[in-house]
Design an enzyme around this catalytic site. Sequence first.
Site: not given
Length: 291
Positions: A269, A85, A246, A242
């Site tokens: 991720h 973030h 990311d 979001h």
Amino acid sequence: MTRRIFGARQTTVAGEIVLTGLGVHSGAPVNIAIHPAEADSGIRFLVTHGQSIVEIPADFRAITNVTLCTVLGDQKGATIATVEHLLAALRGLSIDNAYIEIDSGEVPIMDGSAAPFVNAIDECGIRELNEPRKYIKVLKPIRVEDSGCWGELAPHTGFFLDVEIEFDTPLIGRQRMSVEMSPQVFRRELSRARTFGFMRDVEKLWAAGRALGASLENTVALDDDRILNPEGLRFANEFVRHKTLDAIGDLTLSGAPLLAAYRSRRGGHRLNAMVLRSLFADPTAWTYVQA
């Protein structure tokens, strides 16, 4: 005419920025200070490790874990978790150089989004340096597939993202967002989107020593059929916003702004890291260019 992407010169923060918060996984209090850095420093974490301060670069080669968050580390065992973030805020505002001093092993979660970092940076200001900005220009498509998910970097004149997610719950379902990145777009469309989690996973996470600092103050919590946060969502599609945030944070680990289009389907991720590794494993797929 040469196209101006985010500005021709490198940048850093105009002064020291001090923030405090909690680690979303550790639950521990965290103090963080973002310092100006000279040109070509990149983004570097200064992490307390035992009795010393260890420097960990924001670089994909320093990734040590991608379970639930992105973790960076060095060969001595120092680590810094949940970097995505803050990195998204720095890249989103087109900041090239900064030293990030931190007294814990995890970047504070703040409200679960990048907005507190953006607000602090905007209040402090951004300083332009004399040296020209360097970009990583993607020269040919690089695609990675992983367990039904896929991610791809392709040539583009700016930084474009096309992110699609799919969750087996009517609260999310399939959501997709496409955006041509700029600091204005990041502030308006992405920075306020919060991380999210499912109540059905909480006990398992706690047992694994995770999510010890998670709360309705920093996470969108989903039950089987409702959002538990009293204020509801900030955007109807806050979840994919979001995930796009990311991706920007994870792709910052390329070490320089990307001139590329990034597309991902059902990623996270792990996939973001795999795409970066695949890009840099092929020296014919990218090159450095100056603004």
